[in-house]
Motif scaffolding. Structure first.
Motif, PDB file in Angstrom:
ATOM      1  N   MET A 189       0.817  -1.205   0.000  1.00  0.00           N
ATOM      2  CA  MET A 189       0.000   0.000   0.000  1.00  0.00           C
ATOM      3  C   MET A 189       0.855   1.261   0.000  1.00  0.00           C
ATOM      4  SD  MET A 189      -3.036   1.156   2.635  1.00  0.00           S
ATOM      5  CE  MET A 189      -1.940   1.555   3.997  1.00  0.00           C
ATOM      6  N   LEU A 190       1.881   1.274   0.855  1.00  0.00           N
ATOM      7  CA  LEU A 190       2.746   2.451   0.934  1.00  0.00           C
ATOM      8  C   LEU A 190       3.464   2.711  -0.384  1.00  0.00           C
ATOM      9  CD1 LEU A 190       4.285   2.019   4.508  1.00  0.00           C
ATOM     10  CD2 LEU A 190       2.473   3.590   3.793  1.00  0.00           C
ATOM     11  N   LYS A 191       3.854   1.616  -1.056  1.00  0.00           N
ATOM     12  CA  LYS A 191       4.524   1.765  -2.345  1.00  0.00           C
ATOM     13  C   LYS A 191       3.578   2.371  -3.377  1.00  0.00           C
ATOM     14  CE  LYS A 191       7.089  -0.846  -5.854  1.00  0.00           C
ATOM     15  NZ  LYS A 191       7.554  -2.201  -6.263  1.00  0.00           N
ATOM     16  N   THR A 192       2.332   1.925  -3.361  1.00  0.00           N
ATOM     17  CA  THR A 192       1.336   2.448  -4.298  1.00  0.00           C
ATOM     18  C   THR A 192       1.078   3.924  -4.044  1.00  0.00           C
ATOM     19  OG1 THR A 192       0.257   0.291  -4.467  1.00  0.00           O
ATOM     20  CG2 THR A 192      -1.033   2.207  -5.124  1.00  0.00           C
ATOM     21  N   LEU A 193       0.886   4.280  -2.776  1.00  0.00           N
ATOM     22  CA  LEU A 193       0.626   5.678  -2.432  1.00  0.00           C
ATOM     23  C   LEU A 193       1.847   6.544  -2.698  1.00  0.00           C
ATOM     24  CD1 LEU A 193      -1.342   5.224   0.917  1.00  0.00           C
ATOM     25  CD2 LEU A 193      -2.277   5.706  -1.333  1.00  0.00           C
TER      26      LEU A 193
ATOM     27  N   LYS B 150       5.108  11.825  -6.851  1.00  0.00           N
ATOM     28  CA  LYS B 150       5.651  12.287  -8.132  1.00  0.00           C
ATOM     29  C   LYS B 150       6.303  13.658  -8.038  1.00  0.00           C
ATOM     30  CE  LYS B 150       2.457   9.495 -10.863  1.00  0.00           C
ATOM     31  NZ  LYS B 150       1.349   9.470 -11.835  1.00  0.00           N
ATOM     32  N   GLU B 151       5.738  14.645  -8.778  1.00  0.00           N
ATOM     33  CA  GLU B 151       6.377  15.956  -8.899  1.00  0.00           C
ATOM     34  C   GLU B 151       6.307  16.786  -7.618  1.00  0.00           C
ATOM     35  OE1 GLU B 151       2.228  16.574 -10.822  1.00  0.00           O
ATOM     36  OE2 GLU B 151       3.583  14.943 -10.280  1.00  0.00           O
ATOM     37  N   PHE B 152       5.663  16.246  -6.581  1.00  0.00           N
ATOM     38  CA  PHE B 152       5.544  16.984  -5.325  1.00  0.00           C
ATOM     39  C   PHE B 152       6.508  16.456  -4.253  1.00  0.00           C
ATOM     40  CE2 PHE B 152       1.528  17.386  -7.579  1.00  0.00           C
ATOM     41  CZ  PHE B 152       1.379  18.769  -7.598  1.00  0.00           C
TER      42      PHE B 152
ATOM     43  N   LEU C  77      -3.738  10.989  -6.948  1.00  0.00           N
ATOM     44  CA  LEU C  77      -4.494   9.797  -6.562  1.00  0.00           C
ATOM     45  C   LEU C  77      -5.781   9.687  -7.379  1.00  0.00           C
ATOM     46  CD1 LEU C  77      -4.197   9.705  -2.651  1.00  0.00           C
ATOM     47  CD2 LEU C  77      -3.152   8.123  -4.282  1.00  0.00           C
ATOM     48  N   ARG C  78      -6.499  10.811  -7.487  1.00  0.00           N
ATOM     49  CA  ARG C  78      -7.739  10.800  -8.269  1.00  0.00           C
ATOM     50  C   ARG C  78      -7.457  10.438  -9.721  1.00  0.00           C
ATOM     51  NH1 ARG C  78      -8.696  15.672  -5.292  1.00  0.00           N
ATOM     52  NH2 ARG C  78     -10.207  15.317  -3.622  1.00  0.00           N
TER      53      ARG C  78
ATOM     54  N   ILE D 258      -6.455   1.464  -7.722  1.00  0.00           N
ATOM     55  CA  ILE D 258      -5.226   1.730  -8.477  1.00  0.00           C
ATOM     56  C   ILE D 258      -4.537   0.428  -8.887  1.00  0.00           C
ATOM     57  CG2 ILE D 258      -2.908   2.745  -8.355  1.00  0.00           C
ATOM     58  CD1 ILE D 258      -4.035   4.908  -6.552  1.00  0.00           C
ATOM     59  N   ASN D 259      -4.558  -0.564  -7.994  1.00  0.00           N
ATOM     60  CA  ASN D 259      -3.838  -1.820  -8.251  1.00  0.00           C
ATOM     61  C   ASN D 259      -4.671  -2.873  -8.987  1.00  0.00           C
ATOM     62  OD1 ASN D 259      -1.539  -0.866  -6.949  1.00  0.00           O
ATOM     63  ND2 ASN D 259      -2.232  -1.563  -4.946  1.00  0.00           N
ATOM     64  N   GLU D 260      -5.943  -2.572  -9.193  1.00  0.00           N
ATOM     65  CA  GLU D 260      -6.798  -3.530  -9.908  1.00  0.00           C
ATOM     66  C   GLU D 260      -6.284  -3.728 -11.327  1.00  0.00           C
ATOM     67  OE1 GLU D 260     -10.197  -6.035 -10.637  1.00  0.00           O
ATOM     68  OE2 GLU D 260      -9.255  -5.300  -8.802  1.00  0.00           O
TER      69      GLU D 260
END
Length: 579
Positions: A1-5, A10-12, A89-90, A311-313
């Motif tokens: 989960m942490l890796k996905t989030l 990214k640019e932030f 995320l969205r 996201i991971n689906e």
């Protein structure tokens, strides 16, 4: 989960790093201020040294200014990082949803996806900002204040340490209890959103049947469930403040008592007591902030898991490694096809389907409700994949094609016709974004949509409201057919998509298809025999099987189901489901 989030920062990343840096700088400045204050009291006021007071006063002002600036910058970069993270995320969820097959979408309710894109993302956004700011500030402040307290007077500072351990244990218990409620509350949100969505989408039906009170009760029940779950969680979290106040005031009283004895005994200066009391507030407020951070994180863990699920689906339908990029013809074949919506289903929806359709033919499909007519045609454009067997178009298994190429050549007008907010031309160009006005007009003529478009005040620039609510069902169907024709497909599927037009218009559409697009394979699902009796061949479906396949005359001779339907409709003016 942490890796996905983490992958969505990214640019932030820069803003996410600068935020805690500025928060730690703010903490350092705040830690220095009590020391300066103690020095002013002990070395300035008590000794009557005005020069020292002025110098330390100026240093305090400078330190306070730096602290204020660091806090403002931390807030600025924290807001940028958290809102940018939420935006990513969205976007990641929405982009992945676009790749879903129908089977993937079936796993998530529409209301559930809406909740994940809104409420869940907001929770994670708030938690991320708290982590960057408070989760860095509070531990740093706690450590700095505790260190300086032991530096000033280790005996008094030990009181803090005991208080911190006791308070920490109670806060951990509160968080553990609250967490189980927060895990459940977002599932209740799905039900709430589902109630709202259904009511808004079907508001005409609700009013037509005077079911407003029923819908209100359903919404109230869903809202009440969310309320009750939040109340349980918030009641548990509410113990934070009383415990905090009890600990703070107890520490102040004990420190004042112990400090007073030390001052009287000459073991501590008055300024040191003032410094220790300031650090007492810093330490305990830091612990309180940490508890609130943990509560926020607890709330957001469930949200984060739900976001990561989307996201991971992995889409069930993907491109092959070396996809075929051209559909050569509209030839269609079903070879021993079995299909189930769920792999664990005991009975397949489609059973051993074997069909051969030549390019350019017009094929009718008729069958009772639930006979799997739509399921059959959904396999052609890979809205679903077969469970067993193979579906071929142009002699090639549809699973070998590039998905976009296949769907450009297999146009589908589904049972549920959907138009989007925008002009008629905007909607038509969903078929081909580069289509000229002339191409759009020609497609509308083939679909007999030009008849009503020409009567509209703005013609093809008439604005279509969301869902096509300002056009009739038959007009909507004809626009959707025209939209599909603009793709210039090799296979055109009309899934009961002329049910809302009159028989004369239906006949005009079929005649236009035969004359204008003779090379396109046309598959027409219908309940009216009149819509398909002139087709080259007709498929009779029953319980997921092909019960008959041939011309109308052939079926009248050898297929009892088709014969019964034909006679009941032609002679009795009934539809299929009324036989």
């Amino acid at each position: 989960m942490l890796k996905t989030l983490g992958g969505q920062v990214k640019e932030f990343k820069k803003d996410s790093i600068l935020t805690p840096v500025f928060m730690i700088l703010e903490v350092i400045m705040e830690t220095i201020i009590p020391l300066i204050m103690g020095s002013i009291i002990d070395d300035g006021v008590q000794k009557g040294n005005l020069t020292h007071i002025y110098l330390m006063g100026a240093l305090m002002v400078l330190t306070a200014f730096v602290s204020l600036w660091a806090g403002a910058m931390g807030g600025k970069y924290g807001a940028s990082a958290s809102t940018g993270f939420a935006r990513n995320l969205r976007k990641a969820m929405y982009d992945n949803i676009q790749t879903f097959s129908f089977s993937n979408i079936d796993k998530f309710s529409t209301s559930g996806l809406v909740t994940r894109l809104t409420t869940d993302v907001t929770n994670v956004q708030n938690a991320y900002q708290m982590i960057l700011r408070m989760c860095m500030r509070a531990p740093a402040s706690l450590i700095c204040a505790m260190t300086m307290s032991f530096y000033v007077n280790a005996r008094v500072a030990s009181i803090y340490l005991i208080a911190v351990i006791i308070l920490g244990c109670f806060l951990a218990l509160i968080i553990k209890v609250a967490m189980k409620y927060f895990d459940q509350v977002f599932k209740k949100y799905d039900k709430l959103n589902e109630s709202v969505q259904e009511n808004v989408n079907a508001i005409r039906v609700v009013k037509a049947y005077s079911r407003e009170s029923f819908e209100q009760k359903k919404f109230t029940k869903a809202s009440e469930n969310v309320y009750k779950m939040f109340i349980k969680a918030e009641k548990t979290v509410a113990y934070n403040m009383p415990l905090m106040n009890l600990t703070v005031y107890s520490c102040i009283l004990i420190i004042s008592l112990v400090g007073a004895k030390l001052i009287v005994g000459g073991d501590m200066e008055i300024g040191n007591l003032s410094t220790l009391l300031a650090y007492c507030m810093n330490i305990l407020m830091s612990l309180m902030m940490l508890s609130m951070v943990f509560v926020m994180i607890t709330m957001s863990v469930s949200s984060a898991e739900r976001i990561c699920e989307v996201i991971n689906e992995k889409p069930d339908i993907t491109n092959p490694e070396k996809p075929v990029m051209e559909v050569k013809s509209g030839d269609i074949s079903f070879e021993h096809v079995n299909f189930s919506y769920k792999k664990e289903a005991k009975t397949p929806v489609l059973k051993d389907i074997n069909l051969e359709i030549k390019s350019g033919q017009t094929i009718g499909i008729i069958g009772g409700t639930g006979s799997a007519k739509s399921s059959l045609v959904n396999l052609l454009s890979r809205l679903y994949d077969v469970t067993d067997g193979a579906v071929k178009i142009g002699g090639i298994d549809v699973r070998r094609y590039d998905i976009e190429t296949l769907r450009d050549e297999v146009a589908v007008v589904l049972q549920k016709n959907v138009l989007f907010s925008g002009t008629i031309l905007d909607n038509l160009r969903w078929g081909d974004k580069n289509a000229t006005d002339e191409e759009c007009i020609r497609a509308c003529k083939l679909a007999c949509a030009d008849e009503f478009i020409d009567r509209m005040p703005d013609g093809y620039n008439t604005y279509i409201e969301q869902g096509g609510n300002n056009v009739s069902g038959g007009q909507k169907q004809r626009l959707c057919i025209a939209r599909a024709l603009i793709k210039k497909p090799k296979v055109l599927i009309l899934d009961d998509s002329t049910s809302a037009v009159d028989t004369a218009t239906d006949a005009k559409i079929r005649k236009a298809f035969a004359e204008e697009i003779p090379g396109t394979t046309k598959i027409i699902i219908a309940q009216r025999v009149s819509s398909i009796k002139d087709c080259d061949k007709i498929i009779v479906m029953e319980d997921g099987c092909v019960n008959g396949f041939g011309t109308s005359d052939e079926l009248l001779e050898n297929n009892e189901i088709y014969k019964e339907v034909y006679e009941s409709q032609v002679n009795g003016n009934a539809d299929f489901d009324e036989k």
